[in-house]
Design a protein around this motif. Sequence first.
Motif, mmCIF file in Angstrom:
data_model
loop_
_atom_site.group_PDB
_atom_site.id
_atom_site.type_symbol
_atom_site.label_atom_id
_atom_site.label_comp_id
_atom_site.label_asym_id
_atom_site.label_seq_id
_atom_site.Cartn_x
_atom_site.Cartn_y
_atom_site.Cartn_z
ATOM 1 N N ILE A 152 -2.611 1.026 10.563
ATOM 2 C CA ILE A 152 -1.489 1.304 11.626
ATOM 3 C C ILE A 152 -1.415 2.941 11.999
ATOM 4 C CG2 ILE A 152 -0.438 -0.786 11.058
ATOM 5 C CD1 ILE A 152 1.484 0.643 9.285
ATOM 6 N N GLY A 153 -2.187 3.638 11.680
ATOM 7 C CA GLY A 153 -2.172 5.189 12.281
ATOM 8 C C GLY A 153 -1.737 6.108 10.936
ATOM 9 N N ASP A 154 -2.180 7.192 10.990
ATOM 10 C CA ASP A 154 -1.989 8.092 9.657
ATOM 11 C C ASP A 154 -0.286 8.107 9.486
ATOM 12 O OD1 ASP A 154 -4.653 8.272 9.445
ATOM 13 O OD2 ASP A 154 -4.830 10.347 10.708
ATOM 14 N N ALA A 155 0.288 8.623 10.483
ATOM 15 C CA ALA A 155 1.543 9.078 10.303
ATOM 16 C C ALA A 155 2.569 7.869 9.758
ATOM 17 C CB ALA A 155 2.226 9.753 11.459
ATOM 18 N N VAL A 156 2.407 6.606 10.474
ATOM 19 C CA VAL A 156 2.947 5.396 10.256
ATOM 20 C C VAL A 156 2.619 4.872 8.913
ATOM 21 C CG1 VAL A 156 3.389 3.256 11.194
ATOM 22 C CG2 VAL A 156 3.457 4.901 12.754
ATOM 23 N N GLY A 157 1.377 4.969 8.628
ATOM 24 C CA GLY A 157 0.686 4.440 7.464
ATOM 25 C C GLY A 157 1.285 5.218 6.405
ATOM 26 N N LYS A 158 1.423 6.484 6.336
ATOM 27 C CA LYS A 158 1.847 7.301 5.319
ATOM 28 C C LYS A 158 3.416 6.989 5.075
ATOM 29 C CE LYS A 158 2.031 12.310 3.864
ATOM 30 N NZ LYS A 158 1.996 13.580 4.472
ATOM 31 N N ALA A 159 4.094 6.816 6.195
ATOM 32 C CA ALA A 159 5.534 6.558 5.967
ATOM 33 C C ALA A 159 5.743 5.526 5.261
ATOM 34 C CB ALA A 159 6.327 6.865 7.066
ATOM 35 N N ASN A 160 5.156 4.305 5.819
ATOM 36 C CA ASN A 160 5.173 2.922 5.277
ATOM 37 C C ASN A 160 4.815 2.810 4.003
ATOM 38 O OD1 ASN A 160 5.873 0.408 6.162
ATOM 39 N ND2 ASN A 160 3.771 -0.224 5.896
ATOM 40 N N GLY A 161 3.522 3.567 3.628
ATOM 41 C CA GLY A 161 3.159 3.472 2.070
ATOM 42 C C GLY A 161 4.179 3.914 1.131
ATOM 43 N N LYS A 162 4.926 5.061 1.693
ATOM 44 C CA LYS A 162 5.866 5.571 0.924
ATOM 45 C C LYS A 162 7.042 4.847 0.508
ATOM 46 C CE LYS A 162 8.803 9.883 0.878
ATOM 47 N NZ LYS A 162 9.345 10.791 1.555
ATOM 48 N N LEU A 163 7.451 4.070 1.587
ATOM 49 C CA LEU A 163 8.607 3.111 1.472
ATOM 50 C C LEU A 163 8.166 2.014 0.526
ATOM 51 C CD1 LEU A 163 11.433 1.848 2.469
ATOM 52 C CD2 LEU A 163 10.301 1.059 4.442
ATOM 53 N N ILE A 164 7.209 1.238 0.771
ATOM 54 C CA ILE A 164 6.668 0.223 -0.006
ATOM 55 C C ILE A 164 6.585 0.624 -1.502
ATOM 56 C CG2 ILE A 164 4.630 -1.348 -0.613
ATOM 57 C CD1 ILE A 164 4.020 -1.238 2.411
ATOM 58 N N GLU A 165 5.860 1.768 -1.754
ATOM 59 C CA GLU A 165 6.006 2.231 -3.104
ATOM 60 C C GLU A 165 7.184 2.426 -3.731
ATOM 61 O OE1 GLU A 165 4.430 2.900 -6.734
ATOM 62 O OE2 GLU A 165 3.362 2.282 -5.071
ATOM 63 N N LEU A 193 10.319 0.980 -2.630
ATOM 64 C CA LEU A 193 10.781 -0.177 -2.967
ATOM 65 C C LEU A 193 10.324 -1.077 -4.156
ATOM 66 C CD1 LEU A 193 10.795 -1.654 0.630
ATOM 67 C CD2 LEU A 193 12.686 -0.631 -0.782
ATOM 68 N N ARG A 194 8.810 -0.859 -4.526
ATOM 69 C CA ARG A 194 8.421 -1.443 -5.756
ATOM 70 C C ARG A 194 8.751 -0.588 -7.062
ATOM 71 N NH1 ARG A 194 2.543 -1.854 -3.440
ATOM 72 N NH2 ARG A 194 2.388 -4.049 -2.781
ATOM 73 N N GLN A 195 9.071 0.575 -7.032
ATOM 74 C CA GLN A 195 9.582 1.197 -8.164
ATOM 75 C C GLN A 195 11.081 0.810 -8.440
ATOM 76 O OE1 GLN A 195 9.300 5.512 -7.218
ATOM 77 N NE2 GLN A 195 7.057 5.484 -7.386
ATOM 78 N N LYS A 196 11.973 0.512 -7.384
ATOM 79 C CA LYS A 196 13.421 0.464 -7.478
ATOM 80 C C LYS A 196 13.446 -1.283 -7.775
ATOM 81 C CE LYS A 196 14.884 4.568 -5.068
ATOM 82 N NZ LYS A 196 15.840 5.016 -6.214
ATOM 83 N N ASN A 197 12.267 -2.155 -7.574
ATOM 84 C CA ASN A 197 12.573 -3.462 -7.934
ATOM 85 C C ASN A 197 13.056 -4.253 -6.699
ATOM 86 O OD1 ASN A 197 11.336 -3.467 -10.326
ATOM 87 N ND2 ASN A 197 13.292 -2.991 -11.502
ATOM 88 N N LYS A 198 12.819 -3.665 -5.402
ATOM 89 C CA LYS A 198 13.286 -4.351 -4.231
ATOM 90 C C LYS A 198 12.187 -4.891 -3.761
ATOM 91 C CE LYS A 198 17.393 -2.319 -4.836
ATOM 92 N NZ LYS A 198 18.619 -3.236 -5.168
ATOM 93 N N SER A 199 11.713 -6.151 -4.113
ATOM 94 C CA SER A 199 10.435 -6.677 -3.608
ATOM 95 C C SER A 199 10.337 -7.607 -2.474
ATOM 96 C CB SER A 199 10.006 -7.561 -5.177
ATOM 97 O OG SER A 199 11.028 -8.537 -5.279
ATOM 98 N N LEU A 200 11.303 -7.412 -1.719
ATOM 99 C CA LEU A 200 11.115 -8.078 -0.471
ATOM 100 C C LEU A 200 10.108 -7.977 0.214
ATOM 101 C CD1 LEU A 200 13.264 -6.465 2.527
ATOM 102 C CD2 LEU A 200 12.467 -5.472 0.438
#
Length: 759
Positions: free
Chosen positions: A29-42, A44-51
């Motif tokens: 989905i593009g470098d900048a969007v993909g990077k920011a989105n990957g950071k958010l997903i990781e 949420l996983r770390q904080k057990n927000k698994s939506l």
Amino acid sequence: MITVSLTAVATAIATIVCQKAQEKISENIGDAVGKANGKLIELLRQKNKSLLFTNTVDENEPDYGQDLLELKAAADADVEISQTILEVEAAVKNNQSEIGQEIKKLAAEIKLQPSVVNYLANLAAEIDDWHFFLNHFPGNPSQGTYRIFETEWQPIILLWLRRKDAHLQQQKQDFIDALVSFKDGCQNFYVYRAYLLAAAGIGEFRDYLKADKIITQILNWTNSSPLLFIKEEANSALQHTDHTKVIAFLVQKLQASVDYYTHWQIAKILGEIGTGNETAIAALLRLLEIYYLDNNIRRQVAESLGIIDPGNQTAITTLLTQLQSPMEHEYDYTSVFAAETLERIGRGNQTVIAALVQLLQSTDADDETRRQLVSILGTIGAGNQTAIAALLELLQSPSVSEYIRLQAAESLRKIDPDNEIAIAALLELLQSTDNTILWLVAESLGRIDPGNEMAIATLIQLIQHTSEEDYTRSLALTSLGKIGIGSEIAINFLIQLLQSTSINEHTRSLAAQGLGNIGVGNEKAITALMELLQSKSEDEYTRRQIVSSLGKIGTGNEEVITLLIQLLQSKSGDEYTRSEAVESLGKIGIGNETAIAFWIQQLQSTFVEDHICWQAVNSLEKTGTSNETVIAFWIQQLESETVTDFIRWQAAENLERIEPGNKKAIAALIKLLQPTTEDHNTRRQAAESLEKFLQNNRDRFEVVKTLSAYWQLDYEYYNLAWKCAQNLPYPDFYQAWHQHNFATRMMRRFKQILFTRII
């Protein structure tokens, strides 16, 4: 605490959903969007927000509304999550690609899902005092409440205004009065926002007593505001306010005015908001009855009528009459504009198509009108059997001119691509003895069927059998350079022309131009052009065209890149040829280490020509985010004390593009924004860069503080401040705006006395 809007959260969820969909087809989905989105997903996983990772939803009708509410609650409780969501939102805003548009569309849909709407409605139902939304403390806004400027509260405000509770009637009157009379103490940025919210509010609360005042102001802004973004916001507000009242107001104004521009403006607005409204339709019909109405206004009225009342016979008749009108003077484009209007309102409209066919088959239409009718049918008649039958009838008629038959064949091919009769008609026209017809048919065949051998052979025959003075030869050469892409026959023929000693300079130049269009990556074409350039026997115009063509077909070719660099270093050729060489090198040398080294060398030179400087910057920018040499160069330039403001701006802009949120880059841009920066263009460019890249309110605060020191905000600076006002809480903006020294305050006070206010 960072507050994130529902829009930001919906954007984050839509990005996660779209990325998962892209991964299934091995796309990103593009470098900048993909990077920011990957950071958010990781995170949420770390904080057990698994939506979105454990939820199972119906893939046919997914409902992410509950996910939105859960993520919103998590963001409100955790500053790290909220900050990362804002980073995703900023990356998506800056992404103009197709996937970026899909994310934005999905985010808007998520906000309208039932669970979200119910959540907002429940919040609105709990509020009984309008001061919950706005409690203004002029001069000391840190003590006040300004939810009217918070994006997440605006849908709740509109739902509150929609409530039917009798005890809220006066509350709602007072609330909209407060919005309309709001004063912000900082150049009206929040005055506009409050007024635009009031305009949306009267669309929900239709009993507001002073609605006409709001409508008048919004219409004035759409017409005469010197600020483009206010015009755009006002136009948007018209789409969301009380259409019934706006239409009634406009119709009343229309009946009282004889001014041409007022007629045109009202007709245009009615065409945007009056769909199906009988009052608007009747007003436009009455306007068409005015015998002295200007043709341009009459056409706008007809177009608006065709939009809000599709198939309206009066509108169609008006446009068909204009289509047949004779030219009154050289610059009379009445019939052309009428044709364009029919194309806009008639796509797929059976009534319009039937009217066009009826005129086409009548004896009233001359050849020029008939040609326009056939062209319009080719634009609006896709799959329409009435249009297809009419065009087939034209093709089979012996009394129709070759030009009309050619147009009919082209139009038929557009609206019925599998119709073989169209191709057969074009092939039959190749037997014409008219060279112009032969050229037109060959080009048409080439557009329909790129590489068509008969079309290429016809063009070559025309070139070989017409004199150099015959204009048809030039047209045929130009067409061969369009339709012969990848054709060895066409490429070899053009190479032979280039190498011929019996052709004139104009023909040789056209041959070089043609090779540049159809010979991409073809080694024989590249070699022929290079040899001709190195021979130095050609006139300067032909050399310039050769350089241009090499810039189209020599991408990544080390020999071509080296040759262009040598041309620039030798300073041979006139300034136009050198300028073309700069542009061509910029096109074919992206990512090439030889070209990169040359551009960096030029930018480090104490003297560099302006066009080389611009192209060097442009080429390094296009090299992308992965070239370590380029990144190191920009960092070096940003940290240097001796570079020009222009290079510093470019370094900051490129580093920000490579790494969104780069603190050094943003700080450099804000520094360049200072009124003390001597070069106005650099300041303006810094403002435009900041408008694109600002991601957080800390930086927006610094930008507003810098802009507050300006004597007067010109358009680009006002626009930047407006973008900041769209995101900064009002108390923060106010604080930043008033953090200037005494001298600046006195200058601004003096300016307020001298200059008229915008609003």
